[in-house]
Design a protein around this motif. Structure first.
Motif, PDB file in Angstrom:
ATOM      1  N   LYS A  46      52.827  75.206  32.068  1.00  0.00           N
ATOM      2  CA  LYS A  46      53.729  74.346  32.822  1.00  0.00           C
ATOM      3  C   LYS A  46      53.467  72.901  32.409  1.00  0.00           C
ATOM      4  CE  LYS A  46      54.241  77.253  36.942  1.00  0.00           C
ATOM      5  NZ  LYS A  46      54.098  77.333  38.400  1.00  0.00           N
ATOM      6  N   ASN A  48      55.658  69.090  32.667  1.00  0.00           N
ATOM      7  CA  ASN A  48      56.862  68.304  32.948  1.00  0.00           C
ATOM      8  C   ASN A  48      58.018  69.179  33.423  1.00  0.00           C
ATOM      9  OD1 ASN A  48      56.249  65.616  32.652  1.00  0.00           O
ATOM     10  ND2 ASN A  48      57.894  65.268  31.181  1.00  0.00           N
ATOM     11  N   THR A  50      58.619  72.235  32.626  1.00  0.00           N
ATOM     12  CA  THR A  50      58.893  73.320  31.688  1.00  0.00           C
ATOM     13  C   THR A  50      57.817  74.388  31.832  1.00  0.00           C
ATOM     14  OG1 THR A  50      59.993  71.871  30.095  1.00  0.00           O
ATOM     15  CG2 THR A  50      59.131  73.959  29.266  1.00  0.00           C
ATOM     16  N   GLN A  51      58.229  75.624  32.032  1.00  0.00           N
ATOM     17  CA  GLN A  51      57.293  76.731  32.169  1.00  0.00           C
ATOM     18  C   GLN A  51      57.547  77.748  31.066  1.00  0.00           C
ATOM     19  OE1 GLN A  51      57.562  78.980  35.798  1.00  0.00           O
ATOM     20  NE2 GLN A  51      55.776  80.237  35.327  1.00  0.00           N
ATOM     21  N   PHE A 183      61.455  80.321  28.167  1.00  0.00           N
ATOM     22  CA  PHE A 183      60.949  79.316  29.095  1.00  0.00           C
ATOM     23  C   PHE A 183      61.998  78.943  30.124  1.00  0.00           C
ATOM     24  CE2 PHE A 183      63.147  77.169  25.714  1.00  0.00           C
ATOM     25  CZ  PHE A 183      63.777  76.083  26.299  1.00  0.00           C
ATOM     26  N   THR A 184      61.547  78.347  31.214  1.00  0.00           N
ATOM     27  CA  THR A 184      62.443  77.746  32.196  1.00  0.00           C
ATOM     28  C   THR A 184      62.231  76.236  32.152  1.00  0.00           C
ATOM     29  OG1 THR A 184      60.796  77.978  33.963  1.00  0.00           O
ATOM     30  CG2 THR A 184      62.401  79.765  33.709  1.00  0.00           C
ATOM     31  N   SER A 185      63.282  75.511  32.490  1.00  0.00           N
ATOM     32  CA  SER A 185      63.216  74.056  32.396  1.00  0.00           C
ATOM     33  C   SER A 185      64.288  73.440  33.283  1.00  0.00           C
ATOM     34  CB  SER A 185      63.418  73.624  30.949  1.00  0.00           C
ATOM     35  OG  SER A 185      63.528  72.213  30.846  1.00  0.00           O
ATOM     36  N   TRP A 189      70.246  71.886  28.894  1.00  0.00           N
ATOM     37  CA  TRP A 189      70.154  71.847  27.436  1.00  0.00           C
ATOM     38  C   TRP A 189      71.512  71.777  26.761  1.00  0.00           C
ATOM     39  CZ3 TRP A 189      65.548  71.157  25.090  1.00  0.00           C
ATOM     40  CH2 TRP A 189      64.410  71.368  25.864  1.00  0.00           C
ATOM     41  N   GLU A 317      59.368  67.540  27.309  1.00  0.00           N
ATOM     42  CA  GLU A 317      59.730  68.955  27.441  1.00  0.00           C
ATOM     43  C   GLU A 317      59.605  69.678  26.105  1.00  0.00           C
ATOM     44  OE1 GLU A 317      61.678  66.442  30.477  1.00  0.00           O
ATOM     45  OE2 GLU A 317      61.620  66.429  28.273  1.00  0.00           O
ATOM     46  N   TRP A 318      59.967  68.983  25.028  1.00  0.00           N
ATOM     47  CA  TRP A 318      59.866  69.599  23.702  1.00  0.00           C
ATOM     48  C   TRP A 318      58.408  69.699  23.264  1.00  0.00           C
ATOM     49  CZ3 TRP A 318      63.817  71.964  21.369  1.00  0.00           C
ATOM     50  CH2 TRP A 318      63.627  72.401  20.050  1.00  0.00           C
TER      51      TRP A 318
END
Length: 419
Positions: A46, A48, A50-51, A183-185, A189, A317-318
């Protein structure tokens, strides 16, 4: 599977292939226990918001060398004829058993391979008696087998099939591999400013499935391509619902959209790795992923004070995605391997012998020793001719050796010079 185990024919084609979506249709139910768990993140990352739920290999294409067993070729000819007849009559298609595992025999071949057999987890292209220069066997492994049973188990299963199909089968080499991270975010996107993308390829396209927009494709049809798309929407079309269970094992809430970043790497893109051996490439998964998510494709934060996008920082995130792990192996700078570009002995001696034998045939030399002695004289005379008088043979040789010393610098020499 034993190499000498006979190839079995199946009895009831309609029952065997009634369900093409069976998830238990694997080569050996013990493979997972023997080879270990699939390659994926055991602890979700995890960062920011983003998981990362999992990382792994989504598709794998292997090529094998050897000689197709004559007994199998005979069966394939008969089964293909049966499949062609069945297609016209509407009857059940032809089936073939390998070590008790059923395969559909297709009525049509593909490219230079006249025979194609497949089931839910494998698709194999098999050459005929005259294979020519193409590998006699290609095996494509499904994402389901790779995801549920793991990379090593899947490769081992493919190798065992190769031993049943080919005499003296080698261990295989990778023709294509797809590395992916799910992933989840919180990011949308689909609405990212195009300026934030930094990519080695200028080709970008929309990723559509049944006219539904799922994401984007970068570098489509190239040796390297990337896809970023909503996997939760895609599995509704592909029916790969087993991914939901894998995600839940790593903390998915069951409702959030799961996105996938996936890199497709073809043989040409992998050649810098020095080997296409599946057992070698697996040690570079982390390195390949880090390189392609930082050097080939990346999402950056716009810096209004700097017009040079190459200096823009990676988006947080990237950065999280680029740090995903596939194996315990450390990350290496795979770009440095590009310096190890010395041609192989096979390239040198096979190529040089080809030119030398052409020289012998043209000037009617029967002895290799005689031809080697005469070669220099012929070469000097050629460089004395009118169209080549601007440079002598000795000067040309000196020039080319100097060029090759630069071109074929060895990695070991490079590292020694950096100390």
């Amino acid at each position: 599977m034993s190499k000498n185990e006979p190839i079995q024919e199946t009895a009831d084609d309609e029952i065997l292939f009634a369900s093409q979506k069976r998830t238990d249709f694997v080569v050996d139910k013990n493979l997972t226990d023997v080879q270990g768990a699939p390659l994926c993140n055991t602890a979700p990352l995890k960062y920011n918001g983003t998981q990362i739920l999992r990382s792994g290999v989504d598709s794998l294409y292997l090529s094998f060398n050897g000689d197709v067993r004559s007994g199998l070729l005979s069966q394939l000819h008969d089964k293909k004829a049966l499949a062609q007849a069945g297609g016209r009559s509407g009857k059940a298609f032809a089936a073939l058993g390998l070590a008790g595992i059923p395969f559909k025999v297709h009525a049509k071949g593909q490219n230079m391979h006249p025979f194609v057999i497949s089931n839910h987890h494998f698709r194999m292209r098999i050459a005929g008696a005259q294979a020519g220069k193409v590998p006699p066997l290609y095996i494509e492994i499904s994402s389901e087998l790779l995801s549920c049973c793991g990379y090593e188990s899947s490769v081992q299963a493919a190798r065992e099939f190769a031993e049943l199909i080919l005499n003296d089968a080698d261990s295989g080499s990778i023709s294509r591999i797809d590395l992916c991270v799910d992933f989840t975010s919180p990011i949308d996107w689909q609405s990212i400013d195009a300026k934030r993308w930094r990519c080695r390829s200028n080709h970008r396209a929309l990723y559509l499935e049944s006219e539904q927009l799922l994401g984007n494709v970068f570098g489509q049809s190239g040796d390297v391509s990337a896809r970023l798309y909503d996997k939760t929407k895609e599995i509704v079309k592909s029916e790969k619902f087993f991914f939901k269970e894998l995600w839940q094992q790593n903390g998915w809430d069951g409702e959030s959209s799961v996105w996938r970043l996936e890199f497709q790497l073809r043989r040409e893109a992998l050649k810098t790795c020095q080997s296409l051996d599946p057992d070698f490439i697996v040690e570079l998964f982390n390195s390949l992923w880090r390189y392609h998510t930082t050097q080939w494709l990346s999402l950056c934060d716009i810096n209004p004070n700097d017009s040079n996008r190459s200096r823009w920082a990676l988006a947080a995130e990237w950065q999280a995605l680029s740090e995903a792990k596939f194996t315990p192996h450390p990350v290496e700078d795979i770009r440095r391997q590009n310096f190890e570009c010395v041609p192989s002995d096979e390239t040198i001696f096979v190529g040089a012998t080809g030119y030398l034998t052409s020289f012998m045939a043209k000037y009617e030399y029967e002895s290799l020793a005689e031809a080697l002695t005469a070669y220099e004289e012929h070469a000097r005379n050629y460089f004395k001719s009118a169209e080549n008088k601007h440079i002598s043979f000795d000067a040309y040789v000196e020039k080319k050796v100097a060029e090759k010393k630069v071109k074929f610098v060895k990695l070991g020499h490079l590292l020694e010079s950096e100390k």
